[in-house]
Design an enzyme around this catalytic site. Structure first.
Site, PDB file in Angstrom:
ATOM      1  N   HIS A 202      -2.570   8.031 -15.214  1.00  0.00           N
ATOM      2  CA  HIS A 202      -2.127   7.298 -16.379  1.00  0.00           C
ATOM      3  C   HIS A 202      -0.987   7.988 -17.103  1.00  0.00           C
ATOM      4  O   HIS A 202       0.023   7.362 -17.331  1.00  0.00           O
ATOM      5  CB  HIS A 202      -3.204   7.180 -17.200  1.00  0.00           C
ATOM      6  CG  HIS A 202      -2.686   5.986 -18.292  1.00  0.00           C
ATOM      7  ND1 HIS A 202      -2.975   4.753 -18.109  1.00  0.00           N
ATOM      8  CD2 HIS A 202      -2.322   6.049 -19.589  1.00  0.00           C
ATOM      9  CE1 HIS A 202      -2.478   3.837 -18.867  1.00  0.00           C
ATOM     10  NE2 HIS A 202      -2.066   4.846 -19.929  1.00  0.00           N
ATOM     11  N   ARG A 309      -1.502  -5.564 -21.869  1.00  0.00           N
ATOM     12  CA  ARG A 309      -2.368  -4.699 -21.862  1.00  0.00           C
ATOM     13  C   ARG A 309      -3.278  -4.591 -23.175  1.00  0.00           C
ATOM     14  O   ARG A 309      -3.128  -3.590 -23.809  1.00  0.00           O
ATOM     15  CB  ARG A 309      -2.245  -3.027 -21.131  1.00  0.00           C
ATOM     16  CG  ARG A 309      -1.492  -3.148 -19.715  1.00  0.00           C
ATOM     17  CD  ARG A 309      -1.398  -1.648 -19.277  1.00  0.00           C
ATOM     18  NE  ARG A 309      -0.891  -1.621 -18.008  1.00  0.00           N
ATOM     19  CZ  ARG A 309       0.334  -1.372 -17.647  1.00  0.00           C
ATOM     20  NH1 ARG A 309       1.534  -1.186 -18.796  1.00  0.00           N
ATOM     21  NH2 ARG A 309       0.748  -1.073 -16.383  1.00  0.00           N
ATOM     22  N   ARG A 346      -3.876  -9.803 -20.617  1.00  0.00           N
ATOM     23  CA  ARG A 346      -5.113  -9.251 -19.878  1.00  0.00           C
ATOM     24  C   ARG A 346      -6.169  -8.848 -20.732  1.00  0.00           C
ATOM     25  O   ARG A 346      -5.951  -8.244 -21.691  1.00  0.00           O
ATOM     26  CB  ARG A 346      -4.703  -8.034 -18.865  1.00  0.00           C
ATOM     27  CG  ARG A 346      -5.919  -7.736 -18.081  1.00  0.00           C
ATOM     28  CD  ARG A 346      -5.628  -6.666 -17.160  1.00  0.00           C
ATOM     29  NE  ARG A 346      -5.328  -5.325 -17.918  1.00  0.00           N
ATOM     30  CZ  ARG A 346      -4.929  -4.161 -17.252  1.00  0.00           C
ATOM     31  NH1 ARG A 346      -4.810  -4.229 -15.830  1.00  0.00           N
ATOM     32  NH2 ARG A 346      -4.600  -3.063 -17.954  1.00  0.00           N
ATOM     33  N   GLU A 449      -7.386  -6.557  -7.791  1.00  0.00           N
ATOM     34  CA  GLU A 449      -7.639  -4.892  -7.587  1.00  0.00           C
ATOM     35  C   GLU A 449      -8.749  -4.332  -7.020  1.00  0.00           C
ATOM     36  O   GLU A 449      -8.697  -2.984  -6.850  1.00  0.00           O
ATOM     37  CB  GLU A 449      -7.053  -4.493  -8.956  1.00  0.00           C
ATOM     38  CG  GLU A 449      -8.265  -5.029 -10.028  1.00  0.00           C
ATOM     39  CD  GLU A 449      -7.896  -4.744 -11.558  1.00  0.00           C
ATOM     40  OE1 GLU A 449      -6.976  -3.876 -11.756  1.00  0.00           O
ATOM     41  OE2 GLU A 449      -8.453  -5.219 -12.421  1.00  0.00           O
ATOM     42  N   ASN A 472      -2.243  -0.286  -8.287  1.00  0.00           N
ATOM     43  CA  ASN A 472      -2.916   0.950  -8.574  1.00  0.00           C
ATOM     44  C   ASN A 472      -4.245   0.885  -8.448  1.00  0.00           C
ATOM     45  O   ASN A 472      -4.572   2.100  -7.647  1.00  0.00           O
ATOM     46  CB  ASN A 472      -2.459   1.363 -10.107  1.00  0.00           C
ATOM     47  CG  ASN A 472      -1.123   1.273 -10.824  1.00  0.00           C
ATOM     48  OD1 ASN A 472      -0.099   1.143  -9.863  1.00  0.00           O
ATOM     49  ND2 ASN A 472      -0.889   1.025 -11.898  1.00  0.00           N
ATOM     50  N   ASP A 473      -5.074   0.228  -8.851  1.00  0.00           N
ATOM     51  CA  ASP A 473      -6.439  -0.022  -8.632  1.00  0.00           C
ATOM     52  C   ASP A 473      -6.656  -0.238  -7.036  1.00  0.00           C
ATOM     53  O   ASP A 473      -7.518   0.183  -6.579  1.00  0.00           O
ATOM     54  CB  ASP A 473      -7.047  -0.674  -9.661  1.00  0.00           C
ATOM     55  CG  ASP A 473      -7.591   0.054 -10.989  1.00  0.00           C
ATOM     56  OD1 ASP A 473      -7.749   1.238 -10.805  1.00  0.00           O
ATOM     57  OD2 ASP A 473      -7.530  -0.527 -11.900  1.00  0.00           O
ATOM     58  N   ARG A 483      -7.123   8.312  -8.530  1.00  0.00           N
ATOM     59  CA  ARG A 483      -5.558   8.671  -8.724  1.00  0.00           C
ATOM     60  C   ARG A 483      -5.559   9.624  -9.694  1.00  0.00           C
ATOM     61  O   ARG A 483      -4.371  10.011 -10.011  1.00  0.00           O
ATOM     62  CB  ARG A 483      -5.016   7.356  -8.788  1.00  0.00           C
ATOM     63  CG  ARG A 483      -5.402   6.540 -10.050  1.00  0.00           C
ATOM     64  CD  ARG A 483      -4.765   5.051  -9.746  1.00  0.00           C
ATOM     65  NE  ARG A 483      -5.331   4.039 -10.787  1.00  0.00           N
ATOM     66  CZ  ARG A 483      -4.619   3.913 -11.983  1.00  0.00           C
ATOM     67  NH1 ARG A 483      -3.628   4.053 -12.156  1.00  0.00           N
ATOM     68  NH2 ARG A 483      -5.078   2.797 -12.904  1.00  0.00           N
ATOM     69  N   CYS A 520       1.649  -6.591 -10.568  1.00  0.00           N
ATOM     70  CA  CYS A 520       2.118  -6.103 -11.697  1.00  0.00           C
ATOM     71  C   CYS A 520       1.594  -4.621 -11.600  1.00  0.00           C
ATOM     72  O   CYS A 520       1.605  -3.952 -12.752  1.00  0.00           O
ATOM     73  CB  CYS A 520       1.163  -6.575 -12.754  1.00  0.00           C
ATOM     74  SG  CYS A 520      -0.494  -6.459 -12.742  1.00  0.00           S
TER      75      CYS A 520
END
Length: 591
Positions: A202, A309, A346, A449, A472-473, A483, A520
């Site tokens: 992150h 987010r 989201r 995801e 990412n996920d 990650r 995204c």
């Protein structure tokens, strides 16, 4: 003496500035800047903490039993002496006056300076006195924490004001939590370096979103670099140069100017429509964390927000959830700031590397699980807290009156979760109707995801108006890679054939069903993936505003009709990256 520290480059460019060390302490330390008119009040906090600790030590010495060893009394004398030493408290006040640090940060910064001085002493006895300084500082930090909370501390979600000093600053830390990154977001630092982290941690993602040079996984950086050292961060090569020579410094300053010129050239594309050479229109959306980010999205030329987010509204709150009205005001502010362009919000994605650190709800068991990424996070937590979930949904729905709002649900994997989610949405709408509160119907989308969601995409498309691929996920779960764990981060591979096939299948299914589909995650903002995603049929990308210009440049140079010819062979290859680059490159479709 010049030295080099190597790590993983995660955000390109060059940063030059004085090092600011965020010390890791056994006591939690808040880090934020104060305004000039707040300096004396913050120094008063240090003075009060020093007096409190002095009283504690004096009481301990006075009430010491007769049979106590004399060394203990002598140790307390040493601590009292250190407490009143100008090299500690006096220098701490200087950090506050000159650098505008808050009291806790100033103390920890001065501890770093003194600790290094003790480490360099030849005498073993004097060198071991570092532990005494550390103990005194920890007592002071605890006294500050026990005392009245500073009225200067930034409120939850408030972006801290920019550093007003003349010298550029770079941040050096063992690691930076996502919540802490909010405090450093508004260009306070020109770059940063962390000891730990991978390319998709992150911290790395936020660095790229801030568009500042950054290096993670630099191991010993926070130990080798001293407070106020001049530092060069080479975000292209993954090198940190400490105390550079004049020649090296001038070379990097030249590179810095070249990078700024390139940014200015890209900025000219801001108002250019994102249309490929063969006439395909592409939607470039922005990812934002807070309402204050919306103007930057417009400035970058985004045609909407593809990902708001909302979890960042829930962070840095000392265990208190935001109420419905507070959330509504934040969503309304973002919607109005986008001036009629769509905003996709989201629902809260708490968990994994974005936790509510001090939230005391017993239901947040993911705080204590071995692998929070697989625990109670995102929609799982929302469904376990239906009253909280309905509150957020009501706030989002209320904001729909002020502009085009779309609702996005994270981390769905089961048909039962989908049905339960829509039942709660229906209940939230009914509550608003019963209260006479206006709202509009909004499109509802699902984050893809989890591999299960990608494989079940026909089911998702029967329920949802659109889908958004969170790469990412999706990569993390497809490849079983945490990650955030630097020991396995080298296995995190966006070019893995399984990952690309899941993405390509999702895009194809959504387009076949005439449903909207966007990406995204980090891949959307990486120009290296732009031609391949266009070839797969993607026409909607969502990324941080700072990445829009470079992705648009690739789109303007692409011919999707020719790129699409190479998708099947690329997806069938054991090495898709090499295959696509060769096929498209040989045909002159990758510049």
């Amino acid at each position: 003496m010049t030295l080099q520290v190597f790590g993983l480059p995660v955000a390109r460019g060059v940063a030059i500035g004085k090092a600011v060390l965020v010390a890791s302490s056994r006591v939690d330390v808040a880090h934020y800047f104060i305004n000039a008119d707040q300096i004396e009040a913050e120094i008063g906090r240090v003075r009060q903490a020093r007096n409190t600790v002095a009283d504690e030590l004096s009481t301990l010495k006075r009430e010491m039993p007769d049979d106590a060893p004399p060394e203990l009394s002598a140790l307390l004398d040493v601590h009292l002496m250190l407490l009143h030493d100008e090299s500690l408290t006096g220098a701490t006040k200087q950090w506050i006056r000159e650098r505008h640090y808050n009291a806790e940060w100033a103390l920890s910064a001065q501890l770093e300076v003194l600790a290094r001085q003790f480490d360099e002493m030849d005498d073993d006895y004097l060198r071991e006195r570092k532990a005494d300084v550390e103990q005194v500082v920890e007592r002071l930090l605890r006294a500050l924490a026990r005392g009245e909370s500073s009225a200067l501390a930034p409120a939850a979600g408030k972006v801290v004001e920019d550093w007003g000093g003349e010298e550029p600053l770079v941040l050096i830390a063992n690691d930076i939590a996502p919540a802490d990154m909010l405090q450093f977001k508004q260009s306070v630092f020109k770059g940063f370096v962390t000891d730990v982290g991978g390319k998709t941690s992150h911290t790395a993602i936020v660095a790229r979103s801030m568009d500042i040079p950054a290096i993670v996984g630099a191991r010993e950086a926070s130990r080798l670099i001293r407070q106020d050292d001049w530092v060069i961060i080479d975000g292209d090569a993954g090198v940190v140069i400490v105390d550079p020579s004049p020649i090296v410094l001038e070379e990097y300053r030249f590179r810095q100017r070249q990078s700024e010129l390139e940014r200015e050239r890209l900025a000219r594309l801001r108002h250019t429509p994102a249309i490929t050479l063969d006439g395909e229109q592409v939607e470039l959306l922005a990812n934002i964390e807070l309402p204050q980010d919306a103007p930057a999205a417009l400035q970058a030329g985004a045609v909407g927000v593809g990902l708001f987010r909302s979890e960042f509204l829930f962070m840095n709150r000392e265990g208190e959830l935001p109420g419905e009205d507070e959330q509504f005001e934040a969503y309304r502010a973002a919607v109005q700031a986008m001036q009629g362009l769509p905003v996709t919000i989201r629902t809260v994605d708490i968990g994994a590397d974005k936790s509510l650190e001090r939230l005391s709800l017993s239901e947040l068991r993911h705080e204590h699980t071995l692998n929070p990424a697989l625990g109670l996070r995102a929609i799982r937590w929302s469904l376990s807290e239906p009253s909280m979930f309905r509150m957020q949904l009501r706030a989002i729905l209320r904001a729909s009156v002020f502009g085009k709002v779309r609702l996005l649900i994270p981390m769905l994997a089961h048909a039962g979760e989908i049905r339960q989610t829509f039942e709660i949405i229906a209940r939230a709408k009914q509550q608003l109707r019963d209260a006479g509160t206006p709202f509009l119907d909004v499109e509802v989308g699902a984050m893809i995801e989890v591999p299960a969601a990608a494989l079940m995409i026909p089911l998702f498309l029967r329920y949802f108006d659109f889908v958004s691929v969170g790469t990412n996920d999706l990569i993390q779960y497809t490849l079983a890679i945490d990650r955030a764990d630097e020991s396995v981060s080298y296995l995190y591979d966006p070019w893995h054939p399984a990952v690309l096939r899941l993405i390509a299948g999702t895009i194809a299914e959504a387009r076949g069903a005439s449903k909207g589909v966007s990406v995204c995650g980090e891949m959307a903002g990486d120009p290296a993936f732009t031609p391949l995603l266009l070839a797969m049929g993607l026409r909607s990308f969502s990324m941080h505003p700072s990445q829009i210009a470079s992705v648009k440049q690739r789109i303007l140079r692409s011919d999707t009709s020719k790129l699409a010819l190479h998708v099947a062979q690329t997806l069938g290859s054991d090495d898709p990256q090499a295959s696509f680059r060769k096929l498209a490159g040989d045909a002159g479709q990758i510049h």
